[in-house]
Design an enzyme around this catalytic site. Sequence first.
Site, short mmCIF file in Angstrom:
data_model
loop_
_atom_site.label_atom_id
_atom_site.label_comp_id
_atom_site.label_asym_id
_atom_site.label_seq_id
_atom_site.Cartn_x
_atom_site.Cartn_y
_atom_site.Cartn_z
CB SER A 1 -4.77 -1.92 -9.18
OG SER A 1 -4.52 -0.55 -8.93
CE LYS A 2 -7.66 -4.66 -1.56
NZ LYS A 2 -7.27 -5.87 -0.93
NE ARG A 3 -0.61 2.10 -7.35
CZ ARG A 3 -0.79 2.86 -8.44
NH1 ARG A 3 -1.12 4.11 -8.32
NH2 ARG A 3 -0.65 2.35 -9.65
CB SER B 1 -10.12 1.07 -6.09
OG SER B 1 -10.04 0.07 -7.04
CB ALA B 2 -7.22 3.64 -2.61
#
Length: 496
Positions: free
Chosen positions: A258-260, A262-263
């Site tokens: 997910s984006k989170r 990945s961050a």
Amino acid sequence: MVSSSQPARVRFAPSPTGHLHLGGARTALYDYLLARQTGGQFILRIEDSDRRRFVPGAEEEIYASLRWLGIQWDEGPDVGGPYGPYRQSERKEIYQKYANELIDSGQAFTCFCTPERLEKVRNEQQKRKEPPHYDGTCRNLSANEVSERIAAGEQHVIRFKTPKEGTTTVTDLLRGDITVENRTLDDYILVRSDGLALYHLAAAVDDHLMNITHVIRGSEWLPTFPLHGLIHRALGWQEPEWVHLSVFLKPSGKGKMSKRESAELIKDGHSIFVKDLEGLGYLPEAVVNWIALMGWSYDDHTEIFTLPDLVEKFSLDKLNPSPAAINFTKFDHFNGLHIRALPLNELVRRMKPYFVEKGFQVDDATLLKIAPIIQERLQGMDDAPELAGFFFKPDVNPDVAELAIKDLTPAESADLAKKILAILESLPDVKLETAEPPMRKLVEQSGLKAGQVFGLMRIAITAQRVSPPLFESMEIIGKEKVVARMRRAVELLSAL
Ligand code: GLU
């Protein structure tokens, strides 16, 4: 067997909507490899027709990331080329022309349905447990009605008039034939009400006009792949070869990142965004090697590949369509292999910025002496200042608790440090062959272990528990500084 002997024209077509990630970089790499191997061209096309998702600076970041990886394009917005413009936002009229052609031949239609009406239709479909799809209201409006409503200023989009009967078969090079029932396909929007073409039409038009031979892209396009085949056919065009690459999964292998997530990776020194990797200590060679093997293999044992090797060895028929879990342990392993493969002067050139970034004033001559003794020990390039910063410090600040030898009283440690200092002072220089023998003799006489004596020296001279080999390091630092650092250790120990 897939032949790649004809010069291939391939394109990487990112949307400037965020950072270039590993998946995109891999697509670009495969494009590049195929183009170079076949003597064809690699085209960079910026798919920025959706201005709502446009992120300022994203296009420049794509350029920078690809260049850092060593993936250079032959045609693109910045370098031009015979098939431009290479930004979709500059090709609006071209798409309009083909949309009109599809309308004229009865294969697309103008649709006046309002978003509110479509929403209602969708809700009703949902209640009936049907997949959402356009209900066909505007499919068969008369040409007169259409012109009148357009003239009256009614908002409209252009939709593909998907055949409702029969089946469509499209062929993916890795997955073979894919056949779908046409009734399961929607009347997809080709041109939005603002007059901008959507991906389905824009990419088809561009791929055709740019003479693209192979469309290599992510497998998120598989669901609309039949539509893309149909659009090419409706316009009477030969389809390119289609290649849908494998998906990247989370390191656990369970689902996509997910984006989170990945961050958050950056906290562990990892990232899926190319822009972060240099700062995290990765060599572009390692990135290329790693991503090349995420979905492609050469044989079951060769693991180190340079870009030129890959150009020579890559082949589409060895691509693997199965999802691949992102394996950062492997990435670190490749990074180590490529760091060790660097010629020393190249290692110096590459590590310099990491020292500078940490505020060290370094010179090439010293770096060149350090390079051979740290090359084996670097896991990432960012380890270099941590491991070898002490060479460049005017003085170091050892932790006195670490200086004191375990099992000895502070006074005994201080005494040992004094003996070491006296020997060092008496030597003409601290070269390996000058300094090591008397120190080994001291170890023998003291009845201590080599690790204890050299451990004290290491902390005194480097203020680190882990360092490159001690005597080699001393030689590089030079007698004056070595003696000064040892003297400071004596002071610290004596004060205990
Ligand atoms: N702009 C599309 C994307 O970023 C490109 C897909 C393709 O390569 O055709 O996903």
